[in-house]
Scaffold this motif. Structure first.
Motif, PDB file in Angstrom:
ATOM      1  N   GLN A  68       0.824  -1.265  -0.008  1.00 42.59           N
ATOM      2  CA  GLN A  68       0.078   0.014  -0.075  1.00 42.59           C
ATOM      3  C   GLN A  68       0.709   1.212  -0.122  1.00 42.59           C
ATOM      4  O   GLN A  68       0.529   2.247  -0.858  1.00 42.59           O
ATOM      5  CB  GLN A  68      -0.792   0.001   1.155  1.00 42.59           C
ATOM      6  CG  GLN A  68      -2.040  -0.944   0.961  1.00 42.59           C
ATOM      7  CD  GLN A  68      -3.035  -0.968   0.332  1.00 42.59           C
ATOM      8  OE1 GLN A  68      -3.185   0.782  -0.150  1.00 42.59           O
ATOM      9  NE2 GLN A  68      -4.090  -1.484  -0.309  1.00 42.59           N
ATOM     10  N   LEU A  69       1.718   1.175   0.810  1.00 40.81           N
ATOM     11  CA  LEU A  69       2.984   2.344   0.872  1.00 40.81           C
ATOM     12  C   LEU A  69       3.513   2.450  -0.462  1.00 40.81           C
ATOM     13  O   LEU A  69       3.754   3.663  -0.827  1.00 40.81           O
ATOM     14  CB  LEU A  69       3.699   2.249   2.071  1.00 40.81           C
ATOM     15  CG  LEU A  69       3.323   2.398   3.361  1.00 40.81           C
ATOM     16  CD1 LEU A  69       4.241   1.891   4.564  1.00 40.81           C
ATOM     17  CD2 LEU A  69       3.105   4.094   3.581  1.00 40.81           C
ATOM     18  N   LEU A  70       4.016   1.501  -0.872  1.00 35.99           N
ATOM     19  CA  LEU A  70       4.621   1.352  -2.178  1.00 35.99           C
ATOM     20  C   LEU A  70       3.705   1.947  -3.253  1.00 35.99           C
ATOM     21  O   LEU A  70       4.313   2.848  -4.115  1.00 35.99           O
ATOM     22  CB  LEU A  70       5.462   0.114  -2.644  1.00 35.99           C
ATOM     23  CG  LEU A  70       6.376  -0.356  -1.581  1.00 35.99           C
ATOM     24  CD1 LEU A  70       6.839  -1.955  -2.015  1.00 35.99           C
ATOM     25  CD2 LEU A  70       7.560   0.482  -1.353  1.00 35.99           C
ATOM     26  N   ALA A  71       2.546   1.797  -3.196  1.00 34.14           N
ATOM     27  CA  ALA A  71       1.764   2.285  -4.230  1.00 34.14           C
ATOM     28  C   ALA A  71       1.567   3.433  -4.098  1.00 34.14           C
ATOM     29  O   ALA A  71       1.343   4.388  -5.186  1.00 34.14           O
ATOM     30  CB  ALA A  71       0.332   1.405  -4.295  1.00 34.14           C
ATOM     31  N   GLU A  72       1.379   4.129  -2.883  1.00 36.58           N
ATOM     32  CA  GLU A  72       1.482   5.449  -2.675  1.00 36.58           C
ATOM     33  C   GLU A  72       2.555   6.350  -3.340  1.00 36.58           C
ATOM     34  O   GLU A  72       2.345   7.484  -3.708  1.00 36.58           O
ATOM     35  CB  GLU A  72       1.011   5.798  -1.063  1.00 36.58           C
ATOM     36  CG  GLU A  72       0.220   6.882  -0.840  1.00 36.58           C
ATOM     37  CD  GLU A  72       0.088   6.666   0.957  1.00 36.58           C
ATOM     38  OE1 GLU A  72       0.542   7.671   1.427  1.00 36.58           O
ATOM     39  OE2 GLU A  72      -0.407   5.717   1.274  1.00 36.58           O
ATOM     40  N   PRO A  97       8.299  -0.176  -9.701  1.00 35.06           N
ATOM     41  CA  PRO A  97       7.830   0.741  -8.611  1.00 35.06           C
ATOM     42  C   PRO A  97       6.464  -0.031  -8.126  1.00 35.06           C
ATOM     43  O   PRO A  97       5.681  -0.315  -8.969  1.00 35.06           O
ATOM     44  CB  PRO A  97       7.833   2.029  -9.378  1.00 35.06           C
ATOM     45  CG  PRO A  97       8.604   1.956 -10.548  1.00 35.06           C
ATOM     46  CD  PRO A  97       8.702   0.644 -10.976  1.00 35.06           C
ATOM     47  N   GLY A  98       6.116   0.066  -7.015  1.00 41.28           N
ATOM     48  CA  GLY A  98       5.086  -0.447  -6.266  1.00 41.28           C
ATOM     49  C   GLY A  98       5.189  -1.837  -5.924  1.00 41.28           C
ATOM     50  O   GLY A  98       4.419  -2.415  -5.179  1.00 41.28           O
ATOM     51  N   GLU A  99       6.450  -2.766  -6.211  1.00 35.26           N
ATOM     52  CA  GLU A  99       6.544  -3.992  -5.934  1.00 35.26           C
ATOM     53  C   GLU A  99       7.231  -4.289  -4.666  1.00 35.26           C
ATOM     54  O   GLU A  99       8.516  -3.429  -4.874  1.00 35.26           O
ATOM     55  CB  GLU A  99       7.198  -4.743  -7.414  1.00 35.26           C
ATOM     56  CG  GLU A  99       5.951  -4.982  -8.357  1.00 35.26           C
ATOM     57  CD  GLU A  99       6.627  -5.874  -9.414  1.00 35.26           C
ATOM     58  OE1 GLU A  99       5.841  -7.001  -9.661  1.00 35.26           O
ATOM     59  OE2 GLU A  99       7.649  -5.832  -9.854  1.00 35.26           O
ATOM     60  N   MET A 100       7.221  -5.469  -3.990  1.00 38.39           N
ATOM     61  CA  MET A 100       8.120  -5.951  -3.170  1.00 38.39           C
ATOM     62  C   MET A 100       8.611  -7.329  -3.581  1.00 38.39           C
ATOM     63  O   MET A 100       7.677  -7.908  -3.772  1.00 38.39           O
ATOM     64  CB  MET A 100       7.777  -5.562  -1.760  1.00 38.39           C
ATOM     65  CG  MET A 100       6.558  -6.467  -1.360  1.00 38.39           C
ATOM     66  SD  MET A 100       6.190  -6.271   0.403  1.00 38.39           S
ATOM     67  CE  MET A 100       7.849  -7.223   1.298  1.00 38.39           C
ATOM     68  N   ALA A 101       9.806  -7.602  -3.076  1.00 32.36           N
ATOM     69  CA  ALA A 101       9.991  -8.912  -3.082  1.00 32.36           C
ATOM     70  C   ALA A 101       9.819  -9.545  -1.816  1.00 32.36           C
ATOM     71  O   ALA A 101      10.218  -9.289  -0.861  1.00 32.36           O
ATOM     72  CB  ALA A 101      11.627  -9.211  -3.233  1.00 32.36           C
TER      73      ALA A 101
END
Lengths: 292, 160
Positions: free
Chosen positions: A20-24, A164-168
């Motif tokens: 959510q934070l990465l999307a923001e 951007p917006g993704e995490m592993a």
């Protein structure tokens, strides 16, 4: 010391909250796991995110287990846990050996396996070992998860296909159905603890004294760690007692020639001499374990 | 660093509960030295290579320069100041016995690392000590005496 570029630190409690934070925040955000690569980059000013999303409070990211034919390594599993996981020595002895050679005990106690992969250093012990297995990265974003093979995930020095917006969230390594694999692992360093000039990892599977499967990976002096598929083919079918290490240097050089980075490591003449010898010695180590 | 939110967190430092207020970019080393006045851990390379900043976190060795303090809430930190009371501890006594101190800048880091090693391996071999001390550098190059100190037999009067 240079001033650290000011950033906001977020410490969400779940992977869902992370994405959510990465999307923001998009490409203004970076994820912090063990911090052993990223923290120096922050303090030296080489990385200056507006938002740093720390995984230290996240639940569910520290799983290390073998289940359903996979070794699952969650995003917060440290290198030290892999190093000391006795149960992994059956199928993942190479990975345990490579983990034990990362940096120092200090670094291994905090640095994570998944963070190491995402940092994508061509000199990474962990990446070279994982490339000898069928390894998949699990990526997560809001509403969409995807899986990508390790060899497709890393696309250059310190560069990956992460968006951007993704995490592993994890690395999954396939447990081999066939038994009888042995391994070799060697690296060339100027001083203990330095990043490697070259690394070689080899896995061989032998039956009736013949090599019937081979994985050979070289890292270090190359732009990204890679399998030497021509050499793997040459090794397949070889009677190991006949001297598996008497392989063609041409196969080694053909696999890495266009990717050598002498400016980062050592003169090209040295690499041309050293790399075939390193690979031959590492293949010899793996073959020797079969014979004994 | 004025426009970012400060973090307030609890951590245990040398057995005492501390409420630390710090900015997100402060490393554990910054907090120990500049906010808590514990100057035993030293700034050396700043990139997790030389070990002059070594501390124990929940008993395990760590480079304090490579951890953001604000991510370490509820952790148990031990610095060189926390290893000994009025008397020196066994690792420090071994350093004296072996002449393992030259300029002294790396010494607190080595002492803490060796304490961490001896917590799990009380009497390490030279091979074990050299492998473990990969994360510490003595710029005076006095490694032989340091390794002898690391491998000293347990002193029952000083063992912790």
């Amino acid at each position: 010391m240079p001033a650290v570029h000011p950033f906001t630190l977020e410490r969400p409690r779940s992977a869902e909250a992370v994405v959510q934070l990465l999307a923001e925040h998009g490409d203004e955000a970076r994820v912090l796991a063990g911090g052993q690569s990223l923290t120096p980059l922050l303090t030296l000013g080489f990385s200056s995110p507006e938002v740093l999303v720390s995984l230290d409070q996240c639940s569910g990211l520290d799983t290390l287990e073998q289940a359903n034919g996979q070794l699952h390594i969650g995003a917060m599993v440290t290198t030290a846990r892999l190093e000391h996981a006795a149960e992994l020595r059956v199928h993942f002895a190479l990975l345990v050996e490579a983990a034990s050679q990362v940096g120092s005990p200090h670094v291994r106690n905090f640095g994570t396996v998944v963070g190491n992969v995402c940092h994508a250093d061509p000199r990474s012990d962990v990446i070279v070992a994982l490339l000898c297995h069928d390894t998949v990265i699990q990526l997560k974003a809001t509403g969409v998860d995807r899986r990508i093979a390790l060899e497709d995930f890393i696309d250059g020095p310190n560069s990956t296909k992460i968006e951007p917006g993704e995490m592993a969230v994890a690395v999954d390594v396939a447990v081999e159905a066939n038994a009888g694999w042995t391994f070799g692992y060697r690296k060339v360093v100027k001083r203990a603890g330095d990043p490697a000039m070259a690394i070689c990892a080899v896995r061989l599977r032998c039956e009736n004294n013949y090599i019937n499967d081979a994985r050979v990976v070289v890292g270090g002096a190359v732009s990204l760690a890679r399998r030497l598929t021509a050499l793997e083919s040459s090794l397949t079918g070889v009677h190991f007692a006949a001297g598996a290490e008497t392989t063609l240097a041409a196969d080694v050089l053909a696999g890495v020639e266009s990717h050598l980075m002498p400016e980062r490591t050592a003169p090209i003449e040295y690499l041309h001499t050293m790399l075939p010898r390193l690979v031959a010695a590492t293949v010899g180590d793996a073959a020797g374990k079969v014979a004994s | 660093m004025t426009d970012v939110a400060l973090h307030s967190l609890e951590m245990t430092v040398n057995g005492e509960q501390q409420n630390v207020i710090c900015s997100p970019g402060e490393t554990l080393l910054d907090v120990l030295r500049d906010r808590l006045g514990l100057t035993g851990a030293k700034f050396g390379c700043g990139i997790g290579y030389c070990g002059a900043c070594t501390v124990l976190i929940d008993g395990e060795v760590a480079h304090a320069c490579c951890l953001l303090a604000a991510t370490l809430s509820a952790r148990n930190i031990t610095t060189v100041e926390g290893l000994a009371g009025d008397e020196l501890n066994e690792v420090q006594e071994s350093f004296l016995d072996c002449g393992a101190v030259q300029c002294g800048y790396c010494t607190p880091g080595f002492v803490v690392s060796i304490r961490g090693l001896r917590n799990s391996v009380p009497e390490p071999t030279e091979v074990q000590a050299r492998a473990f001390l990969n994360g510490n550098i003595c710029r005076c190059t006095g490694f032989a005496a340091i390794v002898r100190a690391a491998c000293a037999p347990i002193n029952p009067e000083l063992a912790e």
